[in-house]
Design a protein around this motif. Structure first.
Motif, PDB file in Angstrom:
ATOM      1  N   ILE A 348       0.856  -1.123  -0.021  1.00  7.25           N
ATOM      2  CA  ILE A 348       0.182  -0.165  -0.288  1.00  7.25           C
ATOM      3  C   ILE A 348       0.907   1.144  -0.089  1.00  7.25           C
ATOM      4  O   ILE A 348       1.788   1.388   0.616  1.00  7.25           O
ATOM      5  CB  ILE A 348      -0.728  -0.064   1.189  1.00  7.25           C
ATOM      6  N   THR A 349       0.535   2.178  -0.917  1.00  9.35           N
ATOM      7  CA  THR A 349       1.188   3.390  -0.979  1.00  9.35           C
ATOM      8  C   THR A 349       0.431   4.587  -0.768  1.00  9.35           C
ATOM      9  O   THR A 349      -0.574   4.632  -1.381  1.00  9.35           O
ATOM     10  CB  THR A 349       1.971   3.401  -2.494  1.00  9.35           C
ATOM     11  N   PHE A 350       0.849   5.428   0.098  1.00 14.46           N
ATOM     12  CA  PHE A 350       0.234   6.703   0.250  1.00 14.46           C
ATOM     13  C   PHE A 350       1.035   7.852  -0.612  1.00 14.46           C
ATOM     14  O   PHE A 350       2.135   7.848  -0.847  1.00 14.46           O
ATOM     15  CB  PHE A 350       0.428   7.337   1.619  1.00 14.46           C
ATOM     16  N   LEU A 351       0.218   8.758  -1.312  1.00 14.27           N
ATOM     17  CA  LEU A 351       0.568   9.620  -2.259  1.00 14.27           C
ATOM     18  C   LEU A 351       0.112  11.131  -2.371  1.00 14.27           C
ATOM     19  O   LEU A 351      -1.037  11.098  -2.194  1.00 14.27           O
ATOM     20  CB  LEU A 351       0.336   9.190  -3.870  1.00 14.27           C
ATOM     21  N   THR A 352       1.126  11.873  -1.969  1.00 10.81           N
ATOM     22  CA  THR A 352       0.651  13.335  -2.014  1.00 10.81           C
ATOM     23  C   THR A 352       0.961  13.917  -3.502  1.00 10.81           C
ATOM     24  O   THR A 352       1.587  13.081  -4.282  1.00 10.81           O
ATOM     25  CB  THR A 352       1.740  14.332  -1.071  1.00 10.81           C
ATOM     26  N   ALA A 391       6.163  23.787   0.957  1.00 14.76           N
ATOM     27  CA  ALA A 391       7.206  22.844   0.737  1.00 14.76           C
ATOM     28  C   ALA A 391       6.857  21.924  -0.439  1.00 14.76           C
ATOM     29  O   ALA A 391       7.600  21.654  -1.132  1.00 14.76           O
ATOM     30  CB  ALA A 391       7.496  21.943   2.057  1.00 14.76           C
ATOM     31  N   MET A 392       5.546  21.358  -0.282  1.00 10.13           N
ATOM     32  CA  MET A 392       5.166  20.507  -1.493  1.00 10.13           C
ATOM     33  C   MET A 392       5.250  21.486  -2.774  1.00 10.13           C
ATOM     34  O   MET A 392       5.854  20.943  -3.969  1.00 10.13           O
ATOM     35  CB  MET A 392       3.713  20.087  -1.469  1.00 10.13           C
ATOM     36  N   LEU A 393       4.766  22.553  -3.094  1.00 10.29           N
ATOM     37  CA  LEU A 393       5.038  23.491  -4.314  1.00 10.29           C
ATOM     38  C   LEU A 393       6.176  23.657  -4.712  1.00 10.29           C
ATOM     39  O   LEU A 393       6.582  23.731  -5.869  1.00 10.29           O
ATOM     40  CB  LEU A 393       4.072  24.779  -3.967  1.00 10.29           C
ATOM     41  N   ARG A 394       7.045  24.008  -3.482  1.00  7.60           N
ATOM     42  CA  ARG A 394       8.605  24.117  -3.875  1.00  7.60           C
ATOM     43  C   ARG A 394       9.277  22.986  -4.518  1.00  7.60           C
ATOM     44  O   ARG A 394       9.858  23.017  -5.538  1.00  7.60           O
ATOM     45  CB  ARG A 394       9.386  24.495  -2.874  1.00  7.60           C
ATOM     46  N   GLU A 395       8.756  21.727  -3.943  1.00  8.68           N
ATOM     47  CA  GLU A 395       9.441  20.468  -4.327  1.00  8.68           C
ATOM     48  C   GLU A 395       8.802  20.123  -5.855  1.00  8.68           C
ATOM     49  O   GLU A 395       9.551  19.754  -6.632  1.00  8.68           O
ATOM     50  CB  GLU A 395       8.921  19.279  -3.644  1.00  8.68           C
ATOM     51  N   ILE A 396       7.588  20.363  -6.058  1.00  4.04           N
ATOM     52  CA  ILE A 396       6.994  20.401  -7.368  1.00  4.04           C
ATOM     53  C   ILE A 396       7.809  21.079  -8.413  1.00  4.04           C
ATOM     54  O   ILE A 396       8.147  20.843  -9.610  1.00  4.04           O
ATOM     55  CB  ILE A 396       5.645  20.512  -7.620  1.00  4.04           C
ATOM     56  N   GLY A 422      12.915  19.871   1.878  1.00  8.23           N
ATOM     57  CA  GLY A 422      12.980  18.547   2.778  1.00  8.23           C
ATOM     58  C   GLY A 422      12.835  18.933   4.379  1.00  8.23           C
ATOM     59  O   GLY A 422      12.311  18.521   5.193  1.00  8.23           O
ATOM     60  N   ARG A 423      13.631  20.318   4.602  1.00  3.47           N
ATOM     61  CA  ARG A 423      13.520  20.667   5.885  1.00  3.47           C
ATOM     62  C   ARG A 423      11.931  21.334   6.432  1.00  3.47           C
ATOM     63  O   ARG A 423      11.605  21.017   7.527  1.00  3.47           O
ATOM     64  CB  ARG A 423      14.464  21.934   6.057  1.00  3.47           C
ATOM     65  N   GLU A 424      11.552  22.089   5.310  1.00  4.66           N
ATOM     66  CA  GLU A 424      10.304  22.381   5.602  1.00  4.66           C
ATOM     67  C   GLU A 424       9.259  21.401   5.959  1.00  4.66           C
ATOM     68  O   GLU A 424       8.301  21.501   6.984  1.00  4.66           O
ATOM     69  CB  GLU A 424       9.672  23.250   4.644  1.00  4.66           C
ATOM     70  N   ARG A 425       9.379  20.268   5.109  1.00  5.56           N
ATOM     71  CA  ARG A 425       8.154  19.222   5.413  1.00  5.56           C
ATOM     72  C   ARG A 425       8.541  18.580   6.716  1.00  5.56           C
ATOM     73  O   ARG A 425       7.563  18.156   7.405  1.00  5.56           O
ATOM     74  CB  ARG A 425       8.589  18.145   4.262  1.00  5.56           C
ATOM     75  N   ASP A 426       9.722  18.340   6.978  1.00  2.00           N
ATOM     76  CA  ASP A 426      10.189  17.736   8.296  1.00  2.00           C
ATOM     77  C   ASP A 426       9.679  18.591   9.620  1.00  2.00           C
ATOM     78  O   ASP A 426       9.109  18.086  10.654  1.00  2.00           O
ATOM     79  CB  ASP A 426      11.455  17.583   8.431  1.00  2.00           C
TER      80      ASP A 426
END
Length: 475
Positions: A348-352, A391-396, A422-426
């Motif tokens: 099972i995989t969770f996906l953002t 953080a996700m927008l920057r990663e995208i 990664g730091r923001e996400r953590d």
């Protein structure tokens, strides 16, 4: 001739008795093809997914050729990328060689070398080692390599991902050139192909499944979860289902792994039924957790990819990818922890939305589309906090720049200072999970529960204007 029994191989009775006691009856495809070639002293390039029986495929011929204890110096060397895998292979040597007098030793870091050195001085026939510890003991004069006649590289693709090539090349320079070489890998990309041409001499390629394929006995599914908190809610829902009896949860960072462990042990699972392992955990802690999981004493093991290739448990019911690995081949190894020994399993995989990029790469590697299902009705979809959304927008944006270097970015920052995504996400995950951290209001702050504040910015000031907060975990 079709091989339907281990009795058809040219193995001695000691090995056949051990195989029978382990319950092995019909050789797996990789064993059927590899064992005769290895016994015939051919160099072999084996491409096989995890859980196919490849460890026995190379160990049985080695045990047959080394045969009995002799002298003090090793005659076979098996290299593996992680201490967990080294221990697993060494255990397999014990089980398959139980009726022989062969002496074997596992060499790995994380503990002092004193006991390993004492065993080497008493004499050893087979060494199973990580490249780094092997070279350390060789340089200290404790290993004599002149009698090594067989060398195995297991999980070659992972070794290259972990940067072991300099050590491997050093080892190739100090062992006899006249030897048999066996290389096994779950994938056969360009780097592994170059290594095989450098390492093997006229090899026979054995490929029993498509490259980077996923286990046939494993069903796969993706649930789209918009944020960390929703993933936690989904995990809470799943772990309350009766059929989740023995589960491995994989996280990308040690910080996320710790947060998952804290939540589950506090809210869902009895603390004695769950363990967490990652690079910051001591060697004995990791060994004890793995042993307890194998023996069925714990229900859930939370791990980073440090353990993805070192767990050989036949009855793992589910593997949960809390987040996707950044080394895409590791997805194959993660889900290969279930569906072993002809048993079915579920991955099972969770996906953002930020992980959509990665799952597309993984599906390209495994040459399959992973089916998606909506979140169950009982799972609460949480609002995405501002920090995590940014953080996700920057990663995208970073993902799009990889595909198109001229891409300038799709959004403008408003409140967040220039931190690594990664730091923001953590930081956002730590806030949501209730991870313990200093509070500006003093000791009255309660840890261990979810924060109800989902919006706003996180302060990054700490004495003298320096930024504070936990850094992203290392695997």
């Amino acid at each position: 001739m079709e091989i339907t029994s281990f009795e058809q191989f040219e193995l001695n009775r000691q090995l056949l008795n051990a195989v029978a006691e382990l319950g092995y009856t019909v050789p797996t495809p990789i064993q059927q093809k590899t064992i005769p070639l290895s016994l015939g002293n051919h160099d072999v390039l084996g491409i096989a997914q995890t859980g196919t029986g490849k460890t026995a495929a190379y160990l049985l011929p080695i045990l047959m050729k080394v045969k009995y204890a002799q002298g003090k110096n090793p005659r076979a060397l098996i290299l593996a990328p992680t201490r967990e895998l080294v221990m697993q292979i060494n255990q397999a040597v014990s089980e398959l060689g139980k009726y022989t007098d062969l002496r074997h030793l596992a060499l790995y870091g994380g503990l002092g070398p004193k006991t390993q050195i004492e065993t080497l001085r008493n004499g050893v026939d087979i060494i199973v080692a990580t490249p780094g510890r092997f070279m350390d003991l060789y340089r200290s004069g404790e290993i004599v390599t002149k009698e090594i006649r067989t060398m195995v590289l297991d999980e070659a693709d992972k070794m290259m991902d972990m940067g072991f090539m300099p050590q491997i090349r050093s080892i190739l320079e100090i062992i006899p050139t006249k030897r048999q070489n066996l290389l096994f890998s779950a994938t056969f990309g360009g780097r592994v192909e170059r290594l095989s041409s450098e390492f093997l001499e006229a090899p026979i390629k054995v490929e029993v499944t498509p490259q980077a394929s996923t286990a046939d006995m494993v069903s796969q599914v993706i649930y789209e979860a918009p944020n960390f908190r929703t993933k936690i809610n989904m995990l809470d829902y799943l772990m309350r289902q009766e059929d989740f009896q023995r589960v491995i949860i994989f996280a990308r960072t040690k910080g996320t792994a710790d947060n998952i462990y804290k939540f589950l042990s506090r809210k869902v699972i009895e603390p004695e039924k769950i363990r967490v392992i990652h690079a910051n955990k001591g060697q004995n802690t990791r060994i004890n957790a793995m042993d307890a999981f194998k023996e069925g004493n714990i229900q859930v093991l939370v791990s980073t990819d440090v353990a993805a290739r070192g767990i050989d448990v036949a009855e793992v019911s589910h593997v949960i990818n809390f987040d996707l690995p950044l080394i895409y081949e590791d997805y194959v190894h993660r889900i290969g922890r279930t569906g072993r020994a002809n048993r079915t399993g579920e991955a099972i995989t969770f996906l953002t939305k930020a992980e959509e990029y990665h799952v597309q790469k993984i599906e390209r590697i495994i040459k399959a589309t992973i089916p998606r299902q909506p979140l169950p009705a009982g799972v609460v979809v949480a609002e995405t906090p501002f920090e995590e959304e940014q953080a996700m927008l920057r990663e995208i944006d970073e993902q799009r720049r990889k595909e198109d270097p001229t891409f300038l970015g799709a959004f403008h920052e408003k409140k967040i200072t220039n931190m690594a995504p990664g730091r923001e996400r953590d930081k956002a995950q730590a806030k949501l999970s209730g991870a313990k951290k200093p509070s500006p209001s003093g000791p009255g702050t309660r840890s261990g529960s979810f924060s109800r504040k989902s919006g706003g910015s996180v302060s990054t000031k700490s004495g003298g204007g320096k930024r504070s907060g936990s850094r992203g975990g290392r695997r």
